[in-house]
Design a protein around this motif. Structure first.
Motif, PDB file in Angstrom:
ATOM      1  N   GLU A   1       0.824  -1.211   0.000  1.00  0.00           N
ATOM      2  CA  GLU A   1       0.000   0.000   0.000  1.00  0.00           C
ATOM      3  C   GLU A   1       0.858   1.260   0.000  1.00  0.00           C
ATOM      4  N   GLY A   2       2.182   1.081  -0.024  1.00  0.00           N
ATOM      5  CA  GLY A   2       3.079   2.227  -0.029  1.00  0.00           C
ATOM      6  C   GLY A   2       3.440   2.742   1.346  1.00  0.00           C
ATOM      7  N   ARG A   3       2.975   2.056   2.397  1.00  0.00           N
ATOM      8  CA  ARG A   3       3.346   2.451   3.757  1.00  0.00           C
ATOM      9  C   ARG A   3       4.805   2.076   4.010  1.00  0.00           C
ATOM     10  N   THR A   4       5.495   2.872   4.803  1.00  0.00           N
ATOM     11  CA  THR A   4       6.929   2.686   4.998  1.00  0.00           C
ATOM     12  C   THR A   4       7.284   2.534   6.472  1.00  0.00           C
ATOM     13  N   ALA A   5       8.429   1.908   6.693  1.00  0.00           N
ATOM     14  CA  ALA A   5       8.998   1.808   8.030  1.00  0.00           C
ATOM     15  C   ALA A   5      10.492   1.594   7.880  1.00  0.00           C
ATOM     16  N   GLY A   6      11.224   1.956   8.912  1.00  0.00           N
ATOM     17  CA  GLY A   6      12.666   1.748   8.875  1.00  0.00           C
ATOM     18  C   GLY A   6      13.283   1.924  10.242  1.00  0.00           C
ATOM     19  N   TYR A   7      14.429   1.296  10.427  1.00  0.00           N
ATOM     20  CA  TYR A   7      15.107   1.388  11.708  1.00  0.00           C
ATOM     21  C   TYR A   7      16.611   1.324  11.504  1.00  0.00           C
ATOM     22  N   THR A   8      17.339   2.184  12.187  1.00  0.00           N
ATOM     23  CA  THR A   8      18.792   2.170  12.209  1.00  0.00           C
ATOM     24  C   THR A   8      19.227   1.967  13.653  1.00  0.00           C
ATOM     25  N   GLY A   9      19.818   0.819  13.948  1.00  0.00           N
ATOM     26  CA  GLY A   9      20.192   0.490  15.312  1.00  0.00           C
ATOM     27  C   GLY A   9      21.265   1.417  15.875  1.00  0.00           C
ATOM     28  N   THR A  10      21.276   1.536  17.174  1.00  0.00           N
ATOM     29  CA  THR A  10      22.229   2.422  17.833  1.00  0.00           C
ATOM     30  C   THR A  10      23.662   1.889  17.778  1.00  0.00           C
TER      31      THR A  10
END
Length: 216
Positions: free
Chosen positions: A89-98
């Motif tokens: 659906e074009g929804r996004t997510a992302g994560y950059t660990g510490t």
């Protein structure tokens, strides 16, 4: 040690990813895409199950954000990881660990995510996002290659360059573009050359492959 983009084409619904790094064969473990489901980048101290299980969870109906939280909860070392997700659906997510190696970070755009770690600086991600957003190229595979090329021009991986990949699905369960450069001193430029060769000797062949009715 990697910079990438995951994206959904707003016009066609195509899903894809392009990536480059200073290790061989980045396309073998960092790239996860499935037609009608989503695209996931797993990088830094990558965990393949972010992509393997992530696509499974997307297919079960979870959103990109829900999938990100789910795969993180399954990994005690998620602070060493980086991931980016776009769903169907074009929804996004992302994560950059510490605990990823600087410079590391990500950028959310309209139905795309740019992410990178062990980069020369934030300008790599900034230039990639700007290039994708301002591109006049309507065909998603070329737009993705254009984006990682901009990332390399901005400095890319601070250790150097070695491999690149692009993978795009349309509506069928097999990809319309799936190209890799696994060991090259200028991998993105070589990826462009391989793409031009594929336009002549591969893509016309793919257009004539069987198309089954998946509902049968």
């Amino acid at each position: 040690m990697t910079f990438s983009i995951v994206a959904r084409c707003k016009k066609t619904g195509m899903l894809g990813m392009a990536v480059s790094t200073a290790r061989p064969a980045v396309g073998s473990l960092a790239v996860y895409v499935k037609a009608g489901v989503g695209a996931i980048a797993s990088q830094a101290a990558l965990n393949p199950y972010f992509g393997i299980n992530g696509l499974k969870y997307l297919e079960q109906g979870m959103s990109a954000e829900e999938v990100m939280e789910k795969v993180k909860s399954e990994d005690a070392e998620f602070e060493r990881r980086q991931l980016a997700i776009v769903d169907n659906e074009g929804r996004t997510a992302g994560y950059t660990g510490t605990d990823t190696v600087p410079w590391a970070g990500h950028y959310f755009g309209d139905q795309f995510v740019v992410a990178g770690n062990m980069l020369v600086g934030e300008e790599v991600v900034q230039e990639m996002a700007k290039t994708y957003e301002n591109s006049t190229e309507e065909y998603l595979p070329l737009r993705l290659i254009e984006t990682i090329k901009a990332g390399q021009a901005a400095g890319g991986d601070k250790r150097g360059r070695q491999s690149a990949a692009v993978k795009v699905f349309d509506k069928l369960p097999y990809p319309i573009v799936d190209l890799r450069v696994d060991e090259h001193e200028n991998p993105i430029e070589e990826l462009e050359r391989v793409y031009e060769a594929a336009k002549i000797n591969l893509f016309p062949y793919i257009k004539d492959l069987p198309v089954y009715n998946e509902d049968k």
